[in-house]
Design a protein around this motif. Structure first.
Motif, PDB file in Angstrom:
ATOM      1  N   SER A   1      -4.203   8.440   0.636  1.00  8.04           N
ATOM      2  CA  SER A   1      -3.260   9.552   0.607  1.00  8.04           C
ATOM      3  C   SER A   1      -2.453   9.506  -0.691  1.00  8.04           C
ATOM      4  N   SER A   2      -1.822  10.623  -0.998  1.00  6.82           N
ATOM      5  CA  SER A   2      -0.985  10.661  -2.192  1.00  6.82           C
ATOM      6  C   SER A   2       0.075  11.730  -2.027  1.00  6.82           C
ATOM      7  N   TRP A   3       1.121  11.634  -2.835  1.00  5.99           N
ATOM      8  CA  TRP A   3       2.120  12.702  -2.883  1.00  5.99           C
ATOM      9  C   TRP A   3       2.636  12.830  -4.304  1.00  5.99           C
ATOM     10  N   GLY A   4       3.203  13.953  -4.599  1.00  4.36           N
ATOM     11  CA  GLY A   4       3.697  14.139  -5.959  1.00  4.36           C
ATOM     12  C   GLY A   4       4.759  15.210  -6.044  1.00  4.36           C
ATOM     13  N   ILE A   5       5.592  15.118  -7.077  1.00  8.21           N
ATOM     14  CA  ILE A   5       6.599  16.152  -7.339  1.00  8.21           C
ATOM     15  C   ILE A   5       6.674  16.391  -8.850  1.00  8.21           C
TER      16      ILE A   5
ATOM     17  N   ALA B   1       5.605  20.423  -5.359  1.00  8.86           N
ATOM     18  CA  ALA B   1       5.403  19.190  -4.607  1.00  8.86           C
ATOM     19  C   ALA B   1       4.060  19.285  -3.904  1.00  8.86           C
ATOM     20  N   ASN B   2       3.457  18.138  -3.646  1.00  8.95           N
ATOM     21  CA  ASN B   2       2.175  18.156  -2.949  1.00  8.95           C
ATOM     22  C   ASN B   2       1.964  16.888  -2.157  1.00  8.95           C
ATOM     23  N   PHE B   3       1.136  16.962  -1.133  1.00  6.37           N
ATOM     24  CA  PHE B   3       0.580  15.736  -0.538  1.00  6.37           C
ATOM     25  C   PHE B   3      -0.874  15.975  -0.186  1.00  6.37           C
TER      26      PHE B   3
END
Lengths: 753, 211
Positions: A262-266, A297-299
């Motif tokens: 998994s990943s997330w970002g802003i 933002a994303n995941f």
């Protein structure tokens, strides 16, 4: 006892040895062919359960010897063919056995339909047309997806308005789709005569498909073209980024979980052009400097069975205000102000359901709000009343909001071999609100509201008859509650391999689109507009070069006319030939492409008195794009040149009986020329232990400073005519991009290995 | 007593048969390895690979035949520049899957996977480096973890670096210490009969080129 054992054993061993030597080896031989009777080399022949076997030679012949006797199964295996087994009894005589192998249809070997579509991803084959790196290294694009796509055949060079004008179609005839769902406002809000950029960064996407016609039944509500964007899955590594330029600053963070599941970002960015506009003079007088805040933002989550859940959201806020002279009176100015808020959300879920079933779910929600005003001002920039209605009526306030919610479900099932059947449905709920006030007509908060429930169902089959022949057959059904109409659009395409790396494709399809909101405000008693596409294409493509030539004919029906009455009586056509050549090999380290489009189009729509070539259609358009990365300098240089013949322009007024418009003036603009250059420099390239990776980027568009005229504006009576030109002839950009945590030299190696 | 004797005899016979079978396997493998060493053309390699595959299919418990069958295929990939690397990779990975099932987490098998990924990357490095370049490196890391004394992952890593342009962190200077490490491991290696032992000569050649 011991003695007995020993004797027994030695006699056993002797027997075994004797048995082996007393038997003669039997020869097994034959020939392997394919089902068309051509000899087949490289077929692996095995006498099952033994070590014995052979591989057929280039004439299809095989031969081996064996000690085995009795009944066996003999197997023939060859890459790309179905394995064949035969029973064989081996006695004392030589055996002859022949095989005929049937070709197996595989994803790697099968042709794919290419009519109308430019696929730019690595999904199937090595050769790609446009990757995200290609987009940022296209000299005139400045990182804008649509600008880079415009260097491909089929798209027009339009500078006064954003969007893709494809094969004689207006910009609203091209829709953008992200992970399957349509994007309502892919560009920043329009400003008259100034093209705006797209909202999405090319680095968000792993694949871009630009289809200039004949596309899949999965996509609707686009008469001319679809730009299908597929977002990236998990990032390769966690990283932090920052960017700095006289125009903007930005920072971002992308975090990949340790288990890489998994990943997330802003990200956040701020753009302010005040400094730039001080240095590079612009024609309009900006009283509010264009300023943009964007955050996203994303995941992304990988599911148990190899599926993927992705969420992306972006919010932006921007303002601008500009004054331009009023065309009717040099004593006055039009002061235009804009404030925009846009929020976009996209959630998608791809999953393997097992037993050959796949599922694609998508949901998106976007809301876009504009506060727009225009005021007539005098030379002292004070509000002014002129007494002339054609000037005073330009004072207005518009408060508008567009919301779009969508859900889409697509199910896919392997039917036989790689042939696939897919079907699904989508639902769009859109609400459009506009409040319009203009003092001089005594209109205050005139409220227009449109609500539409658009439902669509679609089904499509990809049929692979052989590796060299494929068909895509589909249909799409749509219903719009707002206009209370339904339509059914059949689509069919075929691909046939004509030789190594070469194929012919054909496509036919019907495409429907709702009338534009600006027309629906007047009446909802309108039907779907319609286009029918016929496309034939030849393509030869391998990893080093791509050559394609495509001819098309497009027929427009039921286009919306606004004068003398508003109805669907418009029509038109577009036909043309397009060429594309991309070569990565001939000159070492140089990657270049050339595209050419010939377009013949006329349409009768809006207030046109008859079928005319629209002002967004040039007859000839050509682009050359070249890139070279010089390893020793750790730098790259990119070049682009775009040419288009002049476009027509018209000035029309209603005739005296108000039954139709008549052309009062017309002409053709000067040709369009744009040569652009860009450079990137990667000083830390290859420094293994460098913690910071830095890219310095600079670009200049229209290096030769050609004047561009996009068309003409006329005064209310046509007595004054003014060229529409860009706010500045050239655009200069410098910026630096930092990243930490990932060695970006991989990106650069891509260009060069 | 008779029962015991007959049981004993039966046991001996089975044992004998098993040994005979084992000997046949060893003999056939040795023969085929000799053929492998003398294979010069793609056709030769195809035949050797097919023979290894047949041995694997008969034996059912040995990973080495499948390993060598796949190794022949990667050699074909290096030798025949025109072959479709994606198709070849698909075919080779299917063979490797059989070796993997019989001997999971095997350092030598990871080396094969790395070579296949490198070949697929080289088809179009521009668009494939991110995916296949990373896969190749990852497989080598796993190979080293699975068996720290295996010299081949170091040889392959050295070759990857050697072939990467200097400006991108490659080149002979950076490759040299890795080849040296591989050479030290080769000198210390005592491969079991039939087990992979290739790479020493190639490493020596590469080291010579690094001077």
């Amino acid at each position: 006892m011991k003695l007995f054992m020993k004797r027994w054993m030695s006699s056993m061993v002797l027997m075994v040895v004797l048995a082996n030597f007393s038997q003669a080896q039997i020869r097994v031989s034959g020939i392997t062919k394919d089902n068309r009777g051509h000899v087949l080399g490289g077929t692996n022949i095995t006498l099952k359960g033994t070590y014995d076997g052979a591989v057929s030679d280039s004439t299809g012949k095989f031969s081996f010897k064996t000690f085995e006797k009795g009944d066996f199964i003999i197997e023939a295996k060859n890459l790309g063919y179905k394995t064949v087994q035969q029973k064989v009894t081996i006695t004392n005589d030589a055996v002859t056995i022949n095989f005929s192998l049937k070709e197996e249809v595989t994803e790697l070997a099968a042709v794919s339909v290419t009519a109308g579509s430019f696929e730019a991803s690595d999904r199937k084959r090595a050769a790609t047309v446009l990757s995200s790196l290609d987009i940022v290294t296209t000299a005139n694009a400045n990182g804008d997806i649509s600008s880079a796509v415009k260097t491909l055949p089929g798209a027009q060079q339009i500078g006064e308005q954003e969007g893709l004008f494809v094969r004689g179609g207006a910009s609203y005839e091209t829709k953008q789709f992200i992970d399957g769902t349509a994007v309502n406002n892919p560009y920043f809000t329009s400003v008259q005569d100034i093209a705006q950029r797209g909202r999405f960064s090319p680095f968000l996407f792993k694949g871009t498909v630009f289809t200039t016609g004949g596309y899949s039944a999965l996509y609707g509500e686009a008469l001319s073209a679809a730009l299908i964007l597929e977002s990236i899955d998990l990032p390769d590594q966690s990283q932090a980024t920052a960017s700095l330029s006289p125009l903007f600053v930005g920072a971002g963070l992308q975090e990949l979980a340790k288990d890489k599941k998994s990943s997330w970002g802003i990200n956040y960015g701020y753009t302010n052009v005040a400094l730039y506009f001080q240095v590079v003079k612009q024609t309009p007088d900006y009283f509010t400097m264009p300023e943009f805040h964007t955050a996203d933002a994303n995941f992304r989550i990988k599911t148990k069975h190899g599926g993927m859940i992705k969420y992306y959201t972006t919010f932006s806020h921007n303002v601008l205000g500009l004054r331009r002279p009023n065309i009717d009176s040099s004593n006055y100015k039009n002061a235009f102000g804009l404030q925009n808020n846009n929020w976009y959300n996209n959630l998608s879920w791809k999953e393997n359901l097992g037993k050959g079933w796949k599922m694609n779910l998508g949901a998106s929600f976007s809301t876009n709000g504009d506060v727009i005003s225009q005021q007539i001002q005098n030379q002292f920039n004070q509000p002014a009343f002129t007494g002339a209605l054609y000037i005073d009526s330009l004072n207005f306030n518009l408060n508008s909001r567009q919301d779009l919610s969508q859900i889409k479900a697509v199910f896919e099932k392997r039917i036989s071999g790689i042939s696939t059947f897919r079907f699904g449905s989508e639902y769009w709920y859109s609400v459009v609100n506009a409040k319009y006030s203009t003092l001089f007509y005594n209109i205050t908060n005139y409220n227009s509201r449109l609500i539409d429930n658009l439902t669509a169902a679609f089904a499509e089959a990809d049929l692979y008859i052989t590796n060299g022949l494929a068909a895509k057959i589909g249909g799409r059904f749509e219903q719009s509650s707002l206009i209370n109409k339904t339509n059914f659009a059949p689509r069919i395409s075929l691909a046939y391999r004509t030789g190594k790396d070469a194929q012919m494709s054909m496509a036919y399809g019907e495409f429907y689109q709702k009338p534009e909101n600006t027309q629906l405000y007047y009446t909802t008693n309108l039907g779907f507009t319609k286009a029918t596409h016929y496309i034939i294409n030849y393509q030869k493509m391998n990893k080093d070069y791509t050559f394609r030539v495509e001819a098309f004919y497009k027929k427009y029906d039921a286009l919306v006319k606004t004068y003398p009455a508003i109805d669907n009586s418009g029509s038109g056509y577009a036909q043309g030939v397009e060429l594309f050549w991309r070569d990565k090999k001939t000159i070492k380290g140089l990657d270049y492409w050339i595209s050419y489009s010939y377009l013949d189009t006329k349409r009768d729509y809006l207030y046109f008195p008859q079928q005319l070539q629209p002002n967004f259609a040039a007859s000839h358009t050509a682009s050359v794009v070249a890139k070279k990365f010089i390893t020793d300098w750790k730098a790259g240089i990119n070049f682009s040149y775009t040419y288009a013949t002049g476009r027509p322009y018209y000035f029309m007024l209603p005739n005296s009986t108000q039954t139709k418009y008549i052309i009062k003036d017309q002409g053709t603009t000067i040709p369009y020329n744009n040569m652009s250059l860009s450079f990137e420099y990667l000083p830390n390239l290859g420094k293994k232990n460098a913690k910071t990776f830095l890219v310095l980027f600079a670009s200049v568009t229209n290096v030769l400073n050609y004047n561009a005229v996009y068309g003409y504006n006329y005064s209310h009576d046509g007595s004054i005519k003014q060229a529409i030109t860009p706010p500045a002839n050239q655009f200069f950009f410098i910026g630096c991009f930092f990243s930490w945590g990932v060695d970006r030299s991989q990106d650069a190696i891509n260009n060069n290995l | 007593m008779k029962k015991i004797i007959s049981f004993f005899i039966a046991f001996i016979i089975l044992q004998l048969a098993a040994t005979a079978q084992g000997e046949a396997y060893t003999k056939k493998m040795q023969q085929t390895l000799l053929m492998f060493d003398s294979a010069k053309t793609v056709q030769d390699l195809q035949e050797v690979s097919a023979t290894f595959e047949r041995i694997g299919d008969v034996e059912k418990t040995q990973w080495l035949p499948y390993y060598y069958a796949a190794l022949c295929q990667t050699n074909i990939g290096w030798m025949d520049t025109k072959t479709d690397k994606d198709q070849l990779a698909e075919h080779t990975l299917a063979i490797i899957a059989k070796a993997d099932a019989l001997s999971p987490n095997n350092s030598e098998v990871f080396c094969l996977k790395s070579m296949i990924a490198t070949q697929q990357m080289l088809v179009d490095p521009q668009s494939r480096f991110m995916k296949y370049g990373a896969a190749s490196t990852e497989a080598l890391t796993k190979a080293k973890l699975a068996d720290a004394s295996n010299p081949r992952p170091y040889y392959l890593e050295g070759a990857n670096i050697f072939n990467t342009p200097v400006a991108y962190g490659g080149g002979k200077e950076r490759a040299k210490p890795i080849f040296e490490k591989a050479m030290a491991l080769f000198n210390a290696a005592k491969p079991l009969p039939l087990y992979p032992s290739w790479g020493k000569k190639q490493t020596a050649d590469m080291l010579a080129q690094c001077q």
